[in-house]
Design a protein around this motif. Structure first.
Motif, PDB file in Angstrom:
ATOM      1  N   ASN A  57       0.833  -1.176  -0.075  1.00 21.47           N
ATOM      2  CA  ASN A  57      -0.097   0.000   0.071  1.00 21.47           C
ATOM      3  C   ASN A  57       0.931   1.208  -0.197  1.00 21.47           C
ATOM      4  O   ASN A  57       0.490   2.518  -0.805  1.00 21.47           O
ATOM      5  CB  ASN A  57      -0.952  -0.005   1.244  1.00 21.47           C
ATOM      6  N   GLY A  95       1.055   1.314  11.698  1.00 26.35           N
ATOM      7  CA  GLY A  95      -0.237   1.142  11.530  1.00 26.35           C
ATOM      8  C   GLY A  95      -0.582  -0.484  11.357  1.00 26.35           C
ATOM      9  O   GLY A  95      -1.649  -0.852  10.825  1.00 26.35           O
ATOM     10  N   GLN A 137      -4.074  -2.259  12.922  1.00 31.79           N
ATOM     11  CA  GLN A 137      -5.286  -1.422  12.239  1.00 31.79           C
ATOM     12  C   GLN A 137      -5.438  -1.545  10.822  1.00 31.79           C
ATOM     13  O   GLN A 137      -6.536  -1.743  10.289  1.00 31.79           O
ATOM     14  CB  GLN A 137      -5.004   0.324  12.427  1.00 31.79           C
ATOM     15  N   THR A 138      -4.298  -2.096  10.035  1.00 31.22           N
ATOM     16  CA  THR A 138      -4.524  -2.218   8.899  1.00 31.22           C
ATOM     17  C   THR A 138      -5.479  -3.367   8.541  1.00 31.22           C
ATOM     18  O   THR A 138      -6.645  -3.548   7.605  1.00 31.22           O
ATOM     19  CB  THR A 138      -3.227  -2.537   7.932  1.00 31.22           C
ATOM     20  N   THR A 139      -5.225  -4.655   9.112  1.00 30.95           N
ATOM     21  CA  THR A 139      -6.192  -5.800   8.925  1.00 30.95           C
ATOM     22  C   THR A 139      -7.571  -5.458   9.378  1.00 30.95           C
ATOM     23  O   THR A 139      -8.501  -5.910   8.975  1.00 30.95           O
ATOM     24  CB  THR A 139      -5.336  -6.914   9.766  1.00 30.95           C
ATOM     25  N   ASP A 195      -8.988  -2.586   9.371  1.00 28.31           N
ATOM     26  CA  ASP A 195      -9.786  -1.746   8.373  1.00 28.31           C
ATOM     27  C   ASP A 195     -10.207  -2.773   7.149  1.00 28.31           C
ATOM     28  O   ASP A 195     -11.362  -2.510   6.558  1.00 28.31           O
ATOM     29  CB  ASP A 195      -8.737  -0.755   7.740  1.00 28.31           C
ATOM     30  N   TYR A 196      -9.553  -3.898   6.789  1.00 25.98           N
ATOM     31  CA  TYR A 196      -9.892  -4.567   5.769  1.00 25.98           C
ATOM     32  C   TYR A 196     -11.123  -5.532   6.252  1.00 25.98           C
ATOM     33  O   TYR A 196     -12.017  -6.263   5.633  1.00 25.98           O
ATOM     34  CB  TYR A 196      -8.918  -5.519   5.347  1.00 25.98           C
ATOM     35  N   PRO A 248     -13.629  -5.191   9.172  1.00 26.63           N
ATOM     36  CA  PRO A 248     -14.334  -4.277  10.264  1.00 26.63           C
ATOM     37  C   PRO A 248     -15.172  -5.159  11.051  1.00 26.63           C
ATOM     38  O   PRO A 248     -15.499  -4.937  12.226  1.00 26.63           O
ATOM     39  CB  PRO A 248     -14.957  -3.480   9.659  1.00 26.63           C
ATOM     40  N   SER A 266     -14.367  -7.076  15.815  1.00 30.88           N
ATOM     41  CA  SER A 266     -14.563  -5.583  16.394  1.00 30.88           C
ATOM     42  C   SER A 266     -14.476  -5.864  17.873  1.00 30.88           C
ATOM     43  O   SER A 266     -14.383  -4.715  18.768  1.00 30.88           O
ATOM     44  CB  SER A 266     -15.672  -4.744  16.035  1.00 30.88           C
TER      45      SER A 266
END
Length: 532
Positions: free
Chosen positions: A465, A501, A504-506, A508-509, A511, A514
Motif C-alpha cells: 500500500n 499501522g 489497524q490495517t487488517t 480496516d479490511y 471491520p 471488532s
C-alpha cells in the motif's frame, strides 16, 4: 552441565597446547592455547544470537516465502493475485534457506534458517583467511585468530550482527559478493578468463539476492581496471554481461516475468524515504543516513587509511604508482567493494522499512579489508615496523572480546530452555488443533506448517500500500481463512510495529472483527472476534 563440560575441555586443551608448544614464541603459544577457549566463547555467542530469533515475526515471515515453494505456491504473484508475503528480493534470497524446510516446526525452521545465514556470512571469510600463503603452523594459528577477531567485531556491530543472525537476504548476498571478491583476491594468472567469469557470476548472483549489492557490478570492474588495465576490465565487463543475461534469462523463464519484476523492481522503486516529503527533508534524512553509516564504519576507514599512508611514508626509493600499490595490497579489492556500496547502503536505510542492517553492505567489506591488513602485519608476511604491534593487537583483542562476551553468556542455559516458548510456536500449535479458525496476520509460517495454507502477511500488505499498489478488499479477503472466527496479533507486532499501522490495517479490511477477546492457548496475543 554440557556447557560447563565443554568449557572445561577447552581449558584443558588450551593448557595442553600452551605447555607442549614451548619452542614457539610467547605470543604464538598464547594464541594456540587460547584458541579452544575463544572458539567455545564464539560458539556460545552464536547460539546466544540464534535463540531470540523465533520471537521475531520477521524471520518467520521470510521463511514462509521459502516454505511456500515446497507447498506448491508461487514465489512471485502479480498485483492482484495470490497471497501477499515477503517476496521483494531476488529468488536466491529464498532458495538459500531451503535447508530450513527440513524442519517440521516453526521454531526448528527458524533456527535452521539462522544457521544458514551464519554460514553464508562467515564461511567465505574463514576460507579467505585460512587459504592464504601461510607456510608455518604459527601463521595458520594467527589466521584463525584473525577470523575470531572478525567474528567478534561482527557480533559487536549492530548492522553486521543483524545481517549475520537474521533470516534475510543480507547474509547470502554478502557471502556471494565476498566470494566474487575472494576470487579476484587470489587471482594470479592475469591471462586466465576463468577467474573473471567465475567472479562475475557470483557478483550477478549477489545482485539477484539483494538489490543493494548492485554497485559491485561497477566496483569490481573498476578494481580490475585499476590493477590490470583496460583490456582485462573489458573482459570482466563482458563476463558480467554474459552472466547477467544467462542468470536473468533463467529466472525470467522459471518465474512469471511480470510478477518477478513487479515484486523485485516496481515495489522497491516506489518506496518513499522515511519522514521525507520534500527536498529539504530528503537532504536531512540523507545526511542522517550518511552520518550513521560513518559512525558504524569510521574505525575501519581510519585503520585502512593509516596503513596506506604508513606504507607510502616508509617506502624506500621512488614513490610507487597507484596500480602497483593496489597490486601489492590485494585487500584493496574489499576496500573498493565497501566504498562503492556506500550509496545503496544509505538508500536502503533511509527508505521506508529500511534499517541498520543495510549498512552491512559497506561495513562487511571494510571490516574484511581491515582484518586482512591486521593479519598481514601480525603474521609477519610483509615484515615492517608495525609487525610487533600487529602481533600484540590480535591477542589483546581476543582477550578483550572474551572478557566482554563471557558474562553475557551466563543466561544461556535459561535461554535454551525457553527457546521453544514463542509466538510462532504458539500459533502453530493452536492452528494444528483448530485449522482455519484464527487468522494470524503476523505468523504466516505457523499456519503454512500447521494447515498447509499460506495467508497474507500484514506488513507486506502495508508495504504494498505504501508503494502505491493498493490492495483491494476483494484481494485481501481472498487469501485469509474463509471461516475465520478470530484475528490474533502476535505480541511482537503489538510492541514493535503499532506505530506503522500494523493491526489497524487488517481491522480496516475486516471491520466485522471488532470485539476484543482472549484465547487461553494464545497468551500475549491481541485477539479480535466478531460480535455475537
Amino acid at each position: 552441565m554440557l556447557l560447563v563440560f565443554v568449557a572445561c575441555i577447552s581449558l584443558v586443551l588450551g593448557l595442553y597446547l600452551f605447555t607442549h608448544l614451548s619452542y614457539w614464541k610467547m605470543v604464538d603459544r598464547f594464541l594456540a592455547g587460547f584458541t579452544p577457549i575463544v572458539a567455545v566463547i564464539l560458539l556460545g555467542v552464536a547460539v546466544d544470537q540464534l535463540l531470540p530469533t523465533p520471537l521475531w515475526d520477521w524471520h518467520a515471515s521470510r521463511l514462509a516465502s521459502t516454505f511456500a515453494l515446497t507447498h506448491g505456491y508461487e514465489l512471485y504473484y502479480g498485483p492482484d493475485q495470490g497471497p501477499i508475503f515477503s517476496t521483494h528480493k531476488g529468488p536466491l534470497a529464498y532458495w538459500a534457506y531451503l535447508p530450513a524446510t527440513l524442519a517440521q516446526s516453526p521454531t526448528a525452521a527458524i533456527v535452521l534458517g539462522e544457521c544458514v545465514a551464519l554460514a553464508c556470512f562467515f564461511l567465505p571469510i574463514l576460507y579467505l583467511l585460512l587459504a592464504g600463503s601461510f607456510k608455518t603452523q604459527q601463521q595458520r594459528v594467527m589466521a584463525l585468530s584473525a577470523f575470531f577477531c572478525f567474528s567478534f567485531l561482527a557480533f559487536t556491530s549492530e548492522p553486521l550482527r543483524l545481517s549475520a543472525s537474521a533470516v534475510h537476504a543480507d547474509a547470502p548476498a554478502l557471502g556471494l559478493g565476498a566470494i566474487a571478491c575472494i576470487i579476484l583476491y587470489f587471482r594470479k594468472d592475469r591471462s586466465s578468463m576463468l577467474a573473471l567469469i567465475t567472479s562475475a557470476l557470483f557478483v550477478v548472483l549477489s545482485v539477484w539476492t539483494k538489490q543493494i549489492a548492485f554497485p559491485l557490478l561497477v566496483g569490481l570492474p573498476l578494481y580490475v581496471w585499476l590493477t590490470e588495465g583496460f583490456k582485462p576490465a573489458l573482459r570482466y565487463v563482458a563476463s558480467l554481461v554474459v552472466a547477467g543475461l544467462v542468470v536473468s534469462g533463467l529466472f525470467l523463464l522459471i518465474f512469471d516475468a511480470q510478477a518477478l519484476i513487479f515484486n523485485t523492481v516496481a515495489i522497491a522503486k516506489n518506496h518513499s524515504w522515511q519522514q521525507a516529503s520534500g527536498l529539504k527533508e530528503q537532504a536531512k534524512v540523507l545526511m542522517l543516513g550518511a552520518q550513521k553509516l560513518l559512525q558504524s564504519g569510521f574505525v575501519y576507514c581510519i585503520a585502512l587509511a593509516f596503513y596506506g599512508l604508513y606504507q607510502q611514508a616508509t617506502r624506500q626509493g621512488k614513490p610507487t604508482s597507484l596500480r602497483q600499490w593496489l597490486r601489492e595490497n590485494r585487500w584493496t579489492v574489499f576496500l573498493v567493494a565497501g566504498l562503492v556500496t556506500v550509496p545503496t547502503s544509505i538508500l536502503g536505510y533511509i527508505k521506508v522499512g529500511g534499517y541498520y542492517n543495510n549498512f552491512s553492505f559497506t561495513i562487511y567489506f571494510l571490516l574484511t579489508a581491515t582484518i586482512l591488513v591486521l593479519l598481514e602485519t601480525a603474521s609477519d608476511l610483509s615484515p615492517n615496523a608495525l609487525a610487533p604491534a600487529g602481533r600484540l593487537l590480535v591477542p589483546v583483542l581476543l582477550v578483550a572480546f572474551v572478557c566482554v562476551e563471557t558474562p553475557l553468556l551466563y543466561n544461556l542455559p535459561w535461554k535454551i530452555s525457553t527457546a521453544a516458548k514463542n509466538d510462532q510456536q504458539l500459533a502453530y500449535n493452536y492452528d494444528r488443533q483448530h485449522p482455519g479458525e484464527v487468522y494470524f496476520p503476523w505468523n504466516p509460517l505457523s499456519t503454512l506448517l500447521g494447515e498447509g495454507r499460506l495467508y497474507h502477511f500484514e506488513f507486506s500488505v502495508i508495504d504494498r500500500n505504501l508503494a502505491g499498489f493498493t490492495v483491494t478488499p476483494e484481494h485481501f479477503r481472498a487469501h485469509i481463512p474463509s471461516a475465520a472466527q478470530f484475528i490474533a496479533f502476535s505480541s511482537y507486532s503489538q510492541e514493535s510495529l503499532g506505530n506503522l499501522g500494523a493491526i489497524q490495517t487488517t481491522l480496516d479490511y475486516l471491520p466485522e472483527f471488532s470485539v476484543k477477546t482472549e484465547i487461553k492457548e494464545l497468551p500475549g496475543f491481541l485477539v479480535y472476534a466478531k460480535p455475537q
